[in-house]
Design a protein around this motif. Structure first.
Motif, PDB file in Angstrom:
ATOM      1  N   GLU A  50       0.813  -1.178  -0.064  1.00 50.66           N
ATOM      2  CA  GLU A  50      -0.151  -0.054  -0.003  1.00 50.66           C
ATOM      3  C   GLU A  50       0.927   1.264  -0.054  1.00 50.66           C
ATOM      4  OE1 GLU A  50      -3.104  -0.122   3.242  1.00 50.66           O
ATOM      5  OE2 GLU A  50      -4.039  -2.059   2.420  1.00 50.66           O
ATOM      6  N   GLY A  51       1.889   1.040  -0.794  1.00 55.33           N
ATOM      7  CA  GLY A  51       2.950   2.392  -0.863  1.00 55.33           C
ATOM      8  C   GLY A  51       3.293   2.744   0.670  1.00 55.33           C
ATOM      9  N   MET A  52       3.286   1.701   1.679  1.00 57.06           N
ATOM     10  CA  MET A  52       4.390   2.055   2.666  1.00 57.06           C
ATOM     11  C   MET A  52       6.019   2.032   2.365  1.00 57.06           C
ATOM     12  SD  MET A  52       2.080   2.868   4.661  1.00 57.06           S
ATOM     13  CE  MET A  52       2.665   3.059   6.058  1.00 57.06           C
ATOM     14  N   ASP A  53       6.991   2.496   3.213  1.00 54.80           N
ATOM     15  CA  ASP A  53       7.833   2.839   3.355  1.00 54.80           C
ATOM     16  C   ASP A  53       8.483   1.403   3.793  1.00 54.80           C
ATOM     17  OD1 ASP A  53      10.064   2.777   3.071  1.00 54.80           O
ATOM     18  OD2 ASP A  53      10.876   5.204   3.734  1.00 54.80           O
ATOM     19  N   PRO A  54       8.756   0.454   3.312  1.00 58.67           N
ATOM     20  CA  PRO A  54       8.960  -0.887   4.157  1.00 58.67           C
ATOM     21  C   PRO A  54      10.382  -0.666   5.071  1.00 58.67           C
ATOM     22  CG  PRO A  54      10.487  -1.752   1.951  1.00 58.67           C
ATOM     23  CD  PRO A  54       9.658   0.245   2.331  1.00 58.67           C
ATOM     24  N   VAL A  55      11.900   0.099   4.474  1.00 62.57           N
ATOM     25  CA  VAL A  55      12.830   0.680   5.368  1.00 62.57           C
ATOM     26  C   VAL A  55      12.263   1.380   6.862  1.00 62.57           C
ATOM     27  CG1 VAL A  55      15.259   1.711   5.570  1.00 62.57           C
ATOM     28  CG2 VAL A  55      14.302  -0.091   3.410  1.00 62.57           C
ATOM     29  N   SER A  56      10.822   1.943   6.880  1.00 60.41           N
ATOM     30  CA  SER A  56      10.886   2.809   7.567  1.00 60.41           C
ATOM     31  C   SER A  56      10.737   2.183   8.611  1.00 60.41           C
ATOM     32  CB  SER A  56      10.036   3.632   6.843  1.00 60.41           C
ATOM     33  OG  SER A  56       8.817   3.225   7.464  1.00 60.41           O
ATOM     34  N   TYR A  57       9.702   0.636   8.664  1.00 59.97           N
ATOM     35  CA  TYR A  57       9.412  -0.295   9.607  1.00 59.97           C
ATOM     36  C   TYR A  57      10.522  -0.443  11.047  1.00 59.97           C
ATOM     37  CZ  TYR A  57       4.662  -1.377   7.038  1.00 59.97           C
ATOM     38  OH  TYR A  57       3.646  -1.090   7.125  1.00 59.97           O
ATOM     39  N   PHE A  58      11.926  -0.227   9.832  1.00 59.86           N
ATOM     40  CA  PHE A  58      13.170  -0.539  10.228  1.00 59.86           C
ATOM     41  C   PHE A  58      14.223   0.628  11.339  1.00 59.86           C
ATOM     42  CE2 PHE A  58      12.361  -3.725   7.856  1.00 59.86           C
ATOM     43  CZ  PHE A  58      12.773  -4.655   8.723  1.00 59.86           C
ATOM     44  N   ASP A  60      12.119   3.769  12.185  1.00 62.64           N
ATOM     45  CA  ASP A  60      11.144   4.866  12.309  1.00 62.64           C
ATOM     46  C   ASP A  60      10.278   4.387  13.222  1.00 62.64           C
ATOM     47  OD1 ASP A  60      11.400   7.936  10.869  1.00 62.64           O
ATOM     48  OD2 ASP A  60      12.013   6.154   9.308  1.00 62.64           O
ATOM     49  N   PRO A  61       9.931   5.702  14.766  1.00 65.26           N
ATOM     50  CA  PRO A  61       9.047   4.689  15.437  1.00 65.26           C
ATOM     51  C   PRO A  61       7.551   4.459  14.625  1.00 65.26           C
ATOM     52  CG  PRO A  61       9.694   6.830  15.706  1.00 65.26           C
ATOM     53  CD  PRO A  61       9.562   7.038  14.557  1.00 65.26           C
ATOM     54  N   ALA A  62       6.868   4.760  13.693  1.00 69.27           N
ATOM     55  CA  ALA A  62       6.063   4.019  13.367  1.00 69.27           C
ATOM     56  C   ALA A  62       6.304   4.143  11.879  1.00 69.27           C
ATOM     57  CB  ALA A  62       4.428   5.167  13.325  1.00 69.27           C
ATOM     58  N   PRO A  63       5.624   3.062  11.003  1.00 67.35           N
ATOM     59  CA  PRO A  63       5.983   2.960   9.318  1.00 67.35           C
ATOM     60  C   PRO A  63       5.920   4.371   8.962  1.00 67.35           C
ATOM     61  CG  PRO A  63       4.315   1.301   9.237  1.00 67.35           C
ATOM     62  CD  PRO A  63       4.849   2.189  11.418  1.00 67.35           C
ATOM     63  N   LEU A  64       5.966   4.798   7.787  1.00 68.09           N
ATOM     64  CA  LEU A  64       6.279   6.458   6.369  1.00 68.09           C
ATOM     65  C   LEU A  64       5.672   6.138   6.112  1.00 68.09           C
ATOM     66  CD1 LEU A  64       9.299   8.083   7.350  1.00 68.09           C
ATOM     67  CD2 LEU A  64       7.089   8.466   8.618  1.00 68.09           C
ATOM     68  N   LYS A  65       4.862   6.496   4.716  1.00 61.97           N
ATOM     69  CA  LYS A  65       3.820   6.492   3.956  1.00 61.97           C
ATOM     70  C   LYS A  65       5.274   6.924   2.785  1.00 61.97           C
ATOM     71  CE  LYS A  65       0.372   5.878   0.961  1.00 61.97           C
ATOM     72  NZ  LYS A  65       0.109   4.497   0.926  1.00 61.97           N
ATOM     73  N   GLY A  66       5.396   5.933   1.870  1.00 63.45           N
ATOM     74  CA  GLY A  66       5.992   5.959   0.505  1.00 63.45           C
ATOM     75  C   GLY A  66       5.660   7.515  -0.090  1.00 63.45           C
ATOM     76  N   GLN A  67       6.792   8.478  -1.355  1.00 66.95           N
ATOM     77  CA  GLN A  67       6.240   8.832  -2.241  1.00 66.95           C
ATOM     78  C   GLN A  67       6.839   9.084  -3.345  1.00 66.95           C
ATOM     79  OE1 GLN A  67       5.322  11.388  -0.050  1.00 66.95           O
ATOM     80  NE2 GLN A  67       5.704  10.846   0.711  1.00 66.95           N
ATOM     81  N   PRO A  68       5.663   9.275  -4.483  1.00 63.39           N
ATOM     82  CA  PRO A  68       5.886   8.180  -5.729  1.00 63.39           C
ATOM     83  C   PRO A  68       7.877   8.740  -5.998  1.00 63.39           C
ATOM     84  CG  PRO A  68       3.934   9.355  -5.279  1.00 63.39           C
ATOM     85  CD  PRO A  68       4.446   9.507  -3.935  1.00 63.39           C
ATOM     86  N   PRO A  78       6.380  -2.406  -8.000  1.00 63.10           N
ATOM     87  CA  PRO A  78       7.078  -1.002  -7.132  1.00 63.10           C
ATOM     88  C   PRO A  78       6.806  -0.622  -6.310  1.00 63.10           C
ATOM     89  CG  PRO A  78       5.344  -0.643  -8.694  1.00 63.10           C
ATOM     90  CD  PRO A  78       4.948  -1.581  -8.857  1.00 63.10           C
ATOM     91  N   TRP A  79       7.619  -0.440  -5.608  1.00 67.37           N
ATOM     92  CA  TRP A  79       8.273  -0.149  -3.837  1.00 67.37           C
ATOM     93  C   TRP A  79       8.470   1.808  -3.623  1.00 67.37           C
ATOM     94  CZ3 TRP A  79       8.261  -4.094   0.229  1.00 67.37           C
ATOM     95  CH2 TRP A  79       7.716  -5.252  -0.441  1.00 67.37           C
ATOM     96  N   GLN A  80       7.691   2.080  -2.448  1.00 64.58           N
ATOM     97  CA  GLN A  80       8.245   3.534  -2.576  1.00 64.58           C
ATOM     98  C   GLN A  80       8.657   4.107  -1.560  1.00 64.58           C
ATOM     99  OE1 GLN A  80       3.962   5.457  -3.404  1.00 64.58           O
ATOM    100  NE2 GLN A  80       4.264   5.762  -5.424  1.00 64.58           N
ATOM    101  N   PHE A  81       9.205   4.466  -1.257  1.00 66.14           N
ATOM    102  CA  PHE A  81      10.310   4.776   0.104  1.00 66.14           C
ATOM    103  C   PHE A  81       9.910   6.561   0.164  1.00 66.14           C
ATOM    104  CE2 PHE A  81      12.012   1.676  -2.651  1.00 66.14           C
ATOM    105  CZ  PHE A  81      11.510   0.820  -1.825  1.00 66.14           C
ATOM    106  N   ALA A  82       9.803   6.348   1.497  1.00 70.97           N
ATOM    107  CA  ALA A  82       9.731   7.819   2.166  1.00 70.97           C
ATOM    108  C   ALA A  82      10.673   9.454   1.728  1.00 70.97           C
ATOM    109  CB  ALA A  82       9.702   8.012   3.949  1.00 70.97           C
ATOM    110  N   ASN A  83      12.152   8.986   1.383  1.00 77.13           N
ATOM    111  CA  ASN A  83      13.847   9.814   1.245  1.00 77.13           C
ATOM    112  C   ASN A  83      14.175   8.298   0.472  1.00 77.13           C
ATOM    113  OD1 ASN A  83      15.075   8.175   3.147  1.00 77.13           O
ATOM    114  ND2 ASN A  83      13.440   9.091   4.327  1.00 77.13           N
ATOM    115  N   TYR A  97      14.877  -5.883   4.316  1.00 75.76           N
ATOM    116  CA  TYR A  97      13.629  -4.917   4.412  1.00 75.76           C
ATOM    117  C   TYR A  97      12.380  -5.314   4.310  1.00 75.76           C
ATOM    118  CZ  TYR A  97      17.742  -2.319   6.316  1.00 75.76           C
ATOM    119  OH  TYR A  97      18.632  -1.951   6.967  1.00 75.76           O
ATOM    120  N   SER A  98      11.967  -5.762   3.196  1.00 75.53           N
ATOM    121  CA  SER A  98      10.915  -6.670   2.033  1.00 75.53           C
ATOM    122  C   SER A  98      10.071  -7.145   3.466  1.00 75.53           C
ATOM    123  CB  SER A  98      10.683  -7.460   1.107  1.00 75.53           C
ATOM    124  OG  SER A  98      11.420  -8.083   1.662  1.00 75.53           O
TER     125      SER A  98
END
Length: 166
Positions: A50-58, A60-68, A78-83, A97-98
């Motif tokens: 659902e576009g969540m950043d898989p790396v952010s689970y590890f 950040d305190p909470a998972p981040l939404k990825g950016q196109p 396609p995988w999306q990331f916050a940065n 990370y997946s």
């Protein structure tokens, strides 16, 4: 004449309807099964988890939404990331990370079947990301995480072969 034609049509429908039902019942499971993909993707966008950043689970305190603009295709999805940094980290080690079981429900997999998962319901256990269908499934997993992860891995070997790649 009109009544006779209507009776004939109704008779034909009554005779052949069970046949069509039987054919659809036999072939429907194969069609439905092919719609479940190896990597859990958003049905509207096709983006993994659902576009969540898989790396952010590890990280950040909470998972981040990825950016196109930070999108990387891995395993045909396609995988999306916050940065940019998170995207680079994932590109180096996507298997780390997946989410386990392609992002399908962790406890469901431990019980021997494939289910969707909600990327907002998760746990990181022994350095691996597990997603769950519900909070109750996550709690059941956490009651005996070693056993659940082991059972899930065993079932994934067989069940993953029934899923379409894309």
């Amino acid at each position: 004449m009109m009544k006779q034609t209507s009776k004939q049509n109704l008779t034909m429908i009554a005779v052949f309807l069970p046949f069509f039902w039987l054919v659809s019942a036999v072939f429907a499971p194969a069609q439905a099964q092919s719609l479940v993909t190896y990597i859990l993707t958003d049905p509207l966008t096709g983006v993994a988890i659902e576009g969540m950043d898989p790396v952010s689970y590890f990280t950040d305190p909470a998972p981040l939404k990825g950016q196109p603009q930070y999108e990387y295709t891995w395993m045909g999805v396609p995988w999306q990331f916050a940065n940019e940094a998170n995207m680079q980290v994932f590109m180096g080690h996507p298997e780390v990370y997946s989410p386990q079981y392609g992002g399908h429900g962790g406890m469901s997999m431990a019980r021997g079947f494939v289910s969707d998962a909600d990327p907002k319901i998760y746990t990181v256990f022994k350095g691996r990301l597990f997603l769950f269908y519900s909070a109750a499934n996550r709690e059941a997993f956490l009651l005996a995480p070693d056993a659940a992860a082991l059972k899930g891995a065993e079932h994934w070997v067989t069940l993953s072969k029934t899923l379409s790649i894309r």
